[in-house]
Structures are given as C-alpha cells and as structure tokens.
Design an enzyme around this catalytic site. Structure first.
Site, PDB file in Angstrom:
ATOM      1  N   HIS A  74       0.692  -1.132   0.117  1.00  0.00           N
ATOM      2  CA  HIS A  74      -0.088   0.044   0.089  1.00  0.00           C
ATOM      3  C   HIS A  74       0.847   1.245  -0.033  1.00  0.00           C
ATOM      4  O   HIS A  74       2.007   1.250   0.689  1.00  0.00           O
ATOM      5  CB  HIS A  74      -1.037  -0.129   1.166  1.00  0.00           C
ATOM      6  CG  HIS A  74      -0.467   0.245   2.409  1.00  0.00           C
ATOM      7  ND1 HIS A  74      -0.150   1.486   3.141  1.00  0.00           N
ATOM      8  CD2 HIS A  74      -0.152  -0.569   3.360  1.00  0.00           C
ATOM      9  CE1 HIS A  74       0.114   1.453   4.336  1.00  0.00           C
ATOM     10  NE2 HIS A  74       0.213   0.034   4.718  1.00  0.00           N
ATOM     11  N   ASP A 186       5.793   2.966   7.239  1.00  0.00           N
ATOM     12  CA  ASP A 186       4.431   2.192   7.236  1.00  0.00           C
ATOM     13  C   ASP A 186       3.738   2.823   5.947  1.00  0.00           C
ATOM     14  O   ASP A 186       3.028   3.922   6.466  1.00  0.00           O
ATOM     15  CB  ASP A 186       3.817   1.840   8.268  1.00  0.00           C
ATOM     16  CG  ASP A 186       2.367   1.263   8.076  1.00  0.00           C
ATOM     17  OD1 ASP A 186       2.269   0.692   6.966  1.00  0.00           O
ATOM     18  OD2 ASP A 186       1.478   1.173   9.021  1.00  0.00           O
ATOM     19  N   GLU A 216      -5.230   1.565   1.874  1.00  0.00           N
ATOM     20  CA  GLU A 216      -5.408   0.354   2.625  1.00  0.00           C
ATOM     21  C   GLU A 216      -5.684   0.858   4.164  1.00  0.00           C
ATOM     22  O   GLU A 216      -5.953   0.083   4.943  1.00  0.00           O
ATOM     23  CB  GLU A 216      -3.758  -0.219   2.560  1.00  0.00           C
ATOM     24  CG  GLU A 216      -3.611  -1.583   3.220  1.00  0.00           C
ATOM     25  CD  GLU A 216      -3.122  -1.173   4.820  1.00  0.00           C
ATOM     26  OE1 GLU A 216      -2.948  -2.583   5.417  1.00  0.00           O
ATOM     27  OE2 GLU A 216      -2.751  -0.283   5.127  1.00  0.00           O
ATOM     28  N   GLU A 217      -5.052   2.146   4.518  1.00  0.00           N
ATOM     29  CA  GLU A 217      -4.792   2.512   5.890  1.00  0.00           C
ATOM     30  C   GLU A 217      -6.517   2.885   6.353  1.00  0.00           C
ATOM     31  O   GLU A 217      -6.870   2.975   7.502  1.00  0.00           O
ATOM     32  CB  GLU A 217      -4.361   3.929   6.073  1.00  0.00           C
ATOM     33  CG  GLU A 217      -2.795   3.383   6.031  1.00  0.00           C
ATOM     34  CD  GLU A 217      -2.274   2.644   7.086  1.00  0.00           C
ATOM     35  OE1 GLU A 217      -2.820   2.409   7.968  1.00  0.00           O
ATOM     36  OE2 GLU A 217      -0.928   2.398   7.026  1.00  0.00           O
ATOM     37  N   ASP A 239       4.270  -5.283   3.403  1.00  0.00           N
ATOM     38  CA  ASP A 239       3.734  -4.290   4.444  1.00  0.00           C
ATOM     39  C   ASP A 239       4.958  -4.120   5.772  1.00  0.00           C
ATOM     40  O   ASP A 239       5.906  -4.835   5.443  1.00  0.00           O
ATOM     41  CB  ASP A 239       2.517  -4.395   5.027  1.00  0.00           C
ATOM     42  CG  ASP A 239       1.747  -3.118   5.155  1.00  0.00           C
ATOM     43  OD1 ASP A 239       2.434  -2.168   5.919  1.00  0.00           O
ATOM     44  OD2 ASP A 239       0.733  -3.218   5.236  1.00  0.00           O
ATOM     45  N   HIS A 327       3.165   4.235  13.270  1.00  0.00           N
ATOM     46  CA  HIS A 327       2.294   5.307  13.241  1.00  0.00           C
ATOM     47  C   HIS A 327       2.437   6.486  14.039  1.00  0.00           C
ATOM     48  O   HIS A 327       1.747   7.248  14.577  1.00  0.00           O
ATOM     49  CB  HIS A 327       0.860   4.763  13.623  1.00  0.00           C
ATOM     50  CG  HIS A 327       0.345   3.796  12.496  1.00  0.00           C
ATOM     51  ND1 HIS A 327      -1.037   3.434  12.381  1.00  0.00           N
ATOM     52  CD2 HIS A 327       0.602   3.382  11.423  1.00  0.00           C
ATOM     53  CE1 HIS A 327      -1.272   2.753  11.429  1.00  0.00           C
ATOM     54  NE2 HIS A 327      -0.096   2.568  10.640  1.00  0.00           N
TER      55      HIS A 327
HETATM   56 ZN   LIG Z   1       0.836  -0.713   6.628  1.00  0.00          ZN
END
Ligand SMILES: [Zn+2]
Length: 353
Positions: A74, A186, A216-217, A239, A327
């Site tokens: 992604h 990420d 994707e998120e 990922d 994140h």
């Molecule tokens: Zn990811």
C-alpha cells in the site's frame, strides 16, 4: 550491498494519504518503468506493473502453465483531509487512518493544495501548560479537537485551501548507522522493497504483477479490486509490522525482533497466511542465507487479506518489516530487516515454476 536509502527517503518525503496517492504513485512509476514490461493505473488508482518471464536474460514465452505472482504494497500513509475552515482561518481535520493523538501535539504539517504545499502547525485546541488547570493537563484530546494554523488569516486560507485537501505530518528522514527513522515507513518500506526486488530480479519463470495499492489505511480498499483484475496464483503482501522491543512492553509482546530479518507473518487479525507457502519461503531464505523471522500480530491487518479472499481464493503470504514506534513520525527500521526484504522476495520469485 548497502541499503538504497536514497529511494526510501524520496518515497517517505512524498506525501500521499488514502484517496490522494497520485504523488507517490508518480515517483514509484518513474523508478519502476525501466524494470518492467508494462505499467498501468486502474480505476481506483492502484499502480500495476507487469514483468513477463525471463530466460537467459530475454523475455520468455507465457503459456497457460505460467504462474502469476501478485505483490501488493500500500502506498497510502495515515494522514488527514481538511474537514472545515473556521472564521480565523484554522483548519479542522478528518483523519484517514488510525492515529494515537498523544503523538500529534506540536507537529509540523504540510497542507497540500491545488497550488502547492503550505506549511502549518498542528496542535490541540487547549491551553498551554502555564494556564491550564490540573484537570485540563491530564486530558488526551480527540482528533476533532486538533487544528492547523497556517498563519495566513481567514481570507487567504479560504482562497488557497479547499475542503478535502490532504494534510500530512512533516518530519525529517534520519539515516542512522544501522537503522533509518522517518514518517510513513509504514508503508513506504513495502513500496521500496517491491522496486528493489524488481532491480534484483534476473531470470524467472513466473509472471510478476507488482501492485502499489491505494486506501489500505482506511480498510484495505484497493487490494481487492487489484487482485480481482490480476487473478494471481500467489499473493505476497508487502507491508510493515510492529516491533515492540522497547522499554515498557514485555518481551512476549514484542511481535518481532529488531534486526533479525524480514518478518513472515503467521497471522494477524485479517489473515492466517498459507503455512506451506511460509515454509517454502523459509526454505529459500535458509538456502540463500537471508535473515528472516516469523511473527504473529494479535491486532491489525494488511492487503494480503483481500488478495487471499479474491475470486476463488489465493495462496497468500505476508512480508512485513519490523518497525518501532509505528504510526508516529519517528518510525524506525533496521537496515538488516530492510535489506533482507527485497532479497527474499527476489530469491523466492526466481524459483517459482
Ligand atoms: Zn501498513
């Protein structure tokens, strides 16, 4: 061979949130074009690159027996869309992707408008510690309480910013001796690994469909339609995953070990991976002496879930680079884990019959 940090940095410094992936897609396309036979963008915005089989360095024949391997990374990052502009010209945000608001205090952000990027400051609508009450100091604000100050005034902001413009956190890329740290490792790491894999790949009997997916998120939205179109025999989700080898987390909850090699996921909450496929990847990794590890993530998903469940089902494995502080804008990945990632992808794809 040293890790190609330059490409990873370029990807990390190119903002692209769910539904606004055009910018990073353009960068990836530029790097991928010379390595593949065709590149297209589908209706949702997924970038799909196809490399036909190669034998003795030349394009080989595709038959009915030729296997298709689909990779999916992604290319969106967690971020925001402008939800509201108030009468002082401050922006209120809609998050696209999951944030821990404790990591959002006093951040530099980039507001991406039709006419270019504007710098902004993100903060919660609260008082500074000097004048806050005991109660106010303890409170963790919700996303709705954060605002962006562009220091431009309402008139100018309304002229330049539109509802729906992308807002991303803006932080430096740090190149350590053994690791890198940046926003959106990420999943720029997975995007990077697919490009680096294509650079390594020489002869292979299978057809490679490398996909950089969208959205994707916000719930794995791009991968399913992409897999439906590709119709693969094997799916490899590319990922990142958690590495909680940090103070405050017990050892048994670390998920992955930092620097022990790319993680082959056994399961997460979206996918139980094909164990025979995992064992086959491990066989190739051992033969080529490529560092690797297994990992189980109790909560969280990735694009592999949608590939696995597309059409009549697809044999699917999940590659994941261990990332500390995931994140946040200081996500950190070990260079051993980075390098082993494209190495194992290429080694496995080269032997698919
Ligand atoms: Zn990811």
């Amino acid at each position: 061979m040293p890790v190609n940090v330059k490409l990873l940095k370029e990807l990390c410094q190119t903002p692209s949130v769910p539904g606004r992936e055009a910018r990073v897609r353009k960068v990836i396309e530029k790097h991928v074009k010379p390595l593949v036979d065709s590149v297209r963008t589908d209706a949702m915005g997924n970038l799909i690159a196809v490399r036909k089989p190669r034998a003795a360095g030349k394009k080989a024949r595709v038959t009915k027996a030729t296997k298709k391997v689909m990779l999916a990374a992604h290319m969106d990052q967690i971020g925001f869309l402008v939800r509201h502009i108030d009468d002082k010209g401050c922006l209120r945000l809609q998050n696209v992707g999951g944030f821990d608001t404790r990591n959002l205090f006093a951040r530099n952000v980039k507001v991406s408008t039709a006419k270019g990027d504007l710098p902004g400051i993100l903060n919660p609508a609260t008082k500074p510690v000097h004048i806050a009450t005991e109660e106010e100091r303890k409170k963790i604000p919700t996303i709705e309480e954060f605002y962006v100050d562009l220091a431009l005034g309402a008139k100018e902001v309304n002229k330049r910013v539109k509802i729906g413009d992308m807002v991303t956190l803006d932080a430096n890329f740090v190149d350590f001796e053994n690791a890198v740290a940046s926003q959106c490792l990420d999943n720029r790491v997975g995007c990077w690994a697919q490009v680096e894999m294509l650079k390594k790949l020489r002869n292979h009997a299978c057809e490679v469909h490398a996909v950089w997916t969208v959205q994707e998120e916000v719930g794995l939205r791009g991968a399913g339609p992409a897999a439906f179109g590709v119709e693969p025999d094997f799916g490899l989700s590319c990922d990142t995953t958690l590495c909680c080898q940090t103070p405050g987390t017990p050892e048994e909850m670390r998920v992955t070990e930092f620097g022990a090699g790319v993680c082959l996921k056994i399961m997460d909450s979206s996918t139980i991976t094909d164990i025979k496929l995992v064992e086959d990847l491990e066989r190739v990794a051992r033969a080529k002496k490529i560092p690797h590890q297994r990992g189980v993530l109790p909560r969280g998903g990735q694009d592999g879930a949608m590939i696995q469940r597309s059409r009549a089902g697809v044999r699917t494995a999940v590659f994941a680079c261990p990332v500390k502080n995931i994140h946040t804008v200081v996500e950190m990945a070990h260079k051993t884990d980075l390098q082993s990632y494209p190495d194992l992808l290429a080694a496995w794809i080269a032997q698919v019959k």
